[in-house]
Design a protein around this motif. Structure first.
Motif, mmCIF file in Angstrom:
data_model
loop_
_atom_site.group_PDB
_atom_site.id
_atom_site.type_symbol
_atom_site.label_atom_id
_atom_site.label_comp_id
_atom_site.label_asym_id
_atom_site.label_seq_id
_atom_site.Cartn_x
_atom_site.Cartn_y
_atom_site.Cartn_z
ATOM 1 N N SER A 11 -2.846 64.915 26.957
ATOM 2 C CA SER A 11 -1.447 64.482 27.035
ATOM 3 C C SER A 11 -0.730 65.089 28.230
ATOM 4 C CB SER A 11 -0.699 64.831 25.752
ATOM 5 O OG SER A 11 -0.561 66.231 25.612
ATOM 6 N N SER A 12 -1.327 66.123 28.840
ATOM 7 C CA SER A 12 -0.687 66.729 30.014
ATOM 8 C C SER A 12 -0.664 65.768 31.190
ATOM 9 C CB SER A 12 -1.416 68.019 30.410
ATOM 10 O OG SER A 12 -2.747 67.728 30.841
ATOM 11 N N LEU A 13 -1.489 64.718 31.144
ATOM 12 C CA LEU A 13 -1.510 63.724 32.217
ATOM 13 C C LEU A 13 -0.572 62.552 31.943
ATOM 14 C CD1 LEU A 13 -5.301 63.615 33.122
ATOM 15 C CD2 LEU A 13 -3.440 64.569 34.468
ATOM 16 N N LEU A 14 0.160 62.606 30.844
ATOM 17 C CA LEU A 14 1.140 61.577 30.547
ATOM 18 C C LEU A 14 2.480 61.952 31.163
ATOM 19 C CD1 LEU A 14 0.350 60.865 26.789
ATOM 20 C CD2 LEU A 14 -0.395 59.572 28.798
ATOM 21 N N ILE A 15 3.227 60.934 31.607
ATOM 22 C CA ILE A 15 4.498 61.201 32.263
ATOM 23 C C ILE A 15 5.461 60.045 31.988
ATOM 24 C CG2 ILE A 15 3.832 60.116 34.463
ATOM 25 C CD1 ILE A 15 5.331 62.393 35.892
ATOM 26 N N THR A 16 6.709 60.371 31.807
ATOM 27 C CA THR A 16 7.737 59.346 31.633
ATOM 28 C C THR A 16 8.380 59.046 32.974
ATOM 29 O OG1 THR A 16 9.520 60.938 31.250
ATOM 30 C CG2 THR A 16 8.228 60.248 29.312
ATOM 31 N N GLU A 17 9.144 57.962 33.013
ATOM 32 C CA GLU A 17 9.847 57.620 34.260
ATOM 33 C C GLU A 17 10.816 58.726 34.638
ATOM 34 O OE1 GLU A 17 12.197 53.841 36.297
ATOM 35 O OE2 GLU A 17 11.657 53.783 34.165
ATOM 36 N N GLU A 18 11.490 59.302 33.666
ATOM 37 C CA GLU A 18 12.450 60.373 33.940
ATOM 38 C C GLU A 18 11.747 61.607 34.517
ATOM 39 O OE1 GLU A 18 12.205 58.681 31.089
ATOM 40 O OE2 GLU A 18 13.978 57.396 31.404
ATOM 41 N N GLU A 19 10.587 61.936 33.970
ATOM 42 C CA GLU A 19 9.836 63.087 34.484
ATOM 43 C C GLU A 19 9.335 62.818 35.894
ATOM 44 O OE1 GLU A 19 8.002 64.852 30.295
ATOM 45 O OE2 GLU A 19 6.978 63.214 31.341
ATOM 46 N N TYR A 20 8.900 61.587 36.140
ATOM 47 C CA TYR A 20 8.442 61.244 37.491
ATOM 48 C C TYR A 20 9.573 61.376 38.499
ATOM 49 C CZ TYR A 20 6.918 58.528 41.512
ATOM 50 O OH TYR A 20 6.622 58.127 42.784
ATOM 51 N N GLU A 21 10.754 60.867 38.141
ATOM 52 C CA GLU A 21 11.897 60.927 39.055
ATOM 53 C C GLU A 21 12.295 62.363 39.377
ATOM 54 O OE1 GLU A 21 13.079 58.481 40.613
ATOM 55 O OE2 GLU A 21 12.330 56.757 39.488
ATOM 56 N N ALA A 22 11.974 63.296 38.482
ATOM 57 C CA ALA A 22 12.352 64.695 38.697
ATOM 58 C C ALA A 22 11.328 65.466 39.536
ATOM 59 C CB ALA A 22 12.531 65.389 37.343
ATOM 60 N N LEU A 23 10.168 64.852 39.817
ATOM 61 C CA LEU A 23 9.141 65.544 40.587
ATOM 62 C C LEU A 23 9.538 65.694 42.050
ATOM 63 C CD1 LEU A 23 5.862 63.838 39.292
ATOM 64 C CD2 LEU A 23 6.645 66.160 38.803
ATOM 65 N N PRO A 24 9.063 66.741 42.722
ATOM 66 C CA PRO A 24 9.289 66.854 44.174
ATOM 67 C C PRO A 24 8.618 65.697 44.909
ATOM 68 C CG PRO A 24 8.466 68.926 43.235
ATOM 69 C CD PRO A 24 8.325 67.883 42.169
ATOM 70 N N GLU A 25 9.190 65.311 46.029
ATOM 71 C CA GLU A 25 8.680 64.152 46.769
ATOM 72 C C GLU A 25 7.228 64.336 47.184
ATOM 73 O OE1 GLU A 25 9.751 61.513 50.788
ATOM 74 O OE2 GLU A 25 11.081 63.132 50.141
ATOM 75 N N GLU A 26 6.834 65.562 47.549
ATOM 76 C CA GLU A 26 5.463 65.770 47.999
ATOM 77 C C GLU A 26 4.456 65.562 46.873
ATOM 78 O OE1 GLU A 26 7.275 69.931 47.291
ATOM 79 O OE2 GLU A 26 7.896 68.000 48.150
ATOM 80 N N ILE A 27 4.875 65.742 45.627
ATOM 81 C CA ILE A 27 3.999 65.464 44.489
ATOM 82 C C ILE A 27 3.975 63.964 44.203
ATOM 83 C CG2 ILE A 27 3.597 65.863 42.037
ATOM 84 C CD1 ILE A 27 3.087 68.284 43.796
ATOM 85 N N CYS A 28 5.141 63.325 44.276
ATOM 86 C CA CYS A 28 5.217 61.879 44.012
ATOM 87 C C CYS A 28 4.289 61.094 44.918
ATOM 88 C CB CYS A 28 6.656 61.391 44.188
ATOM 89 S SG CYS A 28 7.802 61.972 42.921
ATOM 90 N N LYS A 29 4.138 61.543 46.157
ATOM 91 C CA LYS A 29 3.322 60.811 47.119
ATOM 92 C C LYS A 29 1.839 60.852 46.791
ATOM 93 C CE LYS A 29 6.424 61.363 51.091
ATOM 94 N NZ LYS A 29 6.579 61.963 52.436
ATOM 95 N N THR A 30 1.428 61.732 45.872
ATOM 96 C CA THR A 30 0.013 61.905 45.590
ATOM 97 C C THR A 30 -0.442 61.195 44.325
ATOM 98 O OG1 THR A 30 0.326 63.932 44.282
ATOM 99 C CG2 THR A 30 0.100 64.176 46.681
ATOM 100 N N ILE A 31 0.481 60.521 43.631
ATOM 101 C CA ILE A 31 0.108 59.909 42.348
ATOM 102 C C ILE A 31 0.652 58.492 42.222
ATOM 103 C CG2 ILE A 31 0.060 62.152 41.180
ATOM 104 C CD1 ILE A 31 2.718 61.365 39.818
#
Length: 202
Positions: A11-31
């Protein structure tokens, strides 16, 4: 040896839209996120980057004067419709990031949705099952009219597969396999003609 979190807690690999939006940009670019599950993306090679850049410029040059068409690279494309090919039930957050998206122009601040996209392009190797199978099925289910798969052989283009949407079945039919030249008519009157050599140039 300590195990990574996902080895003992999927479940640690599950993510909601809200959690994704809160990630740093450098992490967002990798997933990417498919049906709420994190999918890690490999960094593109220099050859991949060159082809993406040159094909983007070629597509920009083929746009009609009207309607307003934009061409974007590596932009989050949220799915408008539920992904029928996901194994999980319910409607969960899903987005892919096509290498290139051809779309109707967005209003300032507007997010890119699959319903805006006219052409999705993926630049890949011949053995990448995600681009040939998963994304082909998903993009068809989203109603994207044309899907181009640029097949790389190291830093060279081996071929470009042109897939067209069969609206009756919401799946793609292989319309052509281009070699040496990419000559294709796209939605909204776009006509693209370019050589592989031009697409590979530094």
């Amino acid at each position: 040896m300590s195990l990574p979190a996902w080895a003992t807690d999927p479940s640690s690999l599950l993510i909601t839209e809200e959690e994704y939006e809160a990630l740093p940009e450098e992490i967002c670019k990798t997933i990417e996120v498919v049906d709420g599950r994190v999918v890690f993306c490999e960094s593109p090679t220099p050859g991949h980057q060159r082809v993406s850049r040159n094909l983007t410029f070629a597509l920009l040059g083929s746009r009609p004067s009207h309607p307003c068409i934009d061409v974007l690279q590596d932009t989050d494309m949220r799915y408008r419709h539920r992904n029928p090919h996901a194994t999980r039930t319910g409607k969960r957050f899903t987005f892919r990031r096509p290498d290139i998206s051809v779309l109707h122009c967005l209003d300032p601040g507007e997010r890119l949705w699959s319903g805006d996209v006219l052409v999705a392009v993926e630049i890949t190797s011949s053995d990448d099952e995600v681009d040939f199978n998963d994304k082909r099925a998903e993009y068809a289910a989203q109603g994207i009219p044309v899907y181009l798969i640029v097949v790389m052989d190291d830093d060279r283009i081996g071929s470009v597969e042109e897939h067209r949407l069969d609206w009756s079945g919401r799946n793609y039919q292989l319309a052509a396999v281009h070699r040496g030249m990419l000559v294709v008519e796209l939605p909204e009157g776009m006509k693209l003609e370019t050589s592989f050599a031009d697409l590979e140039r530094i």
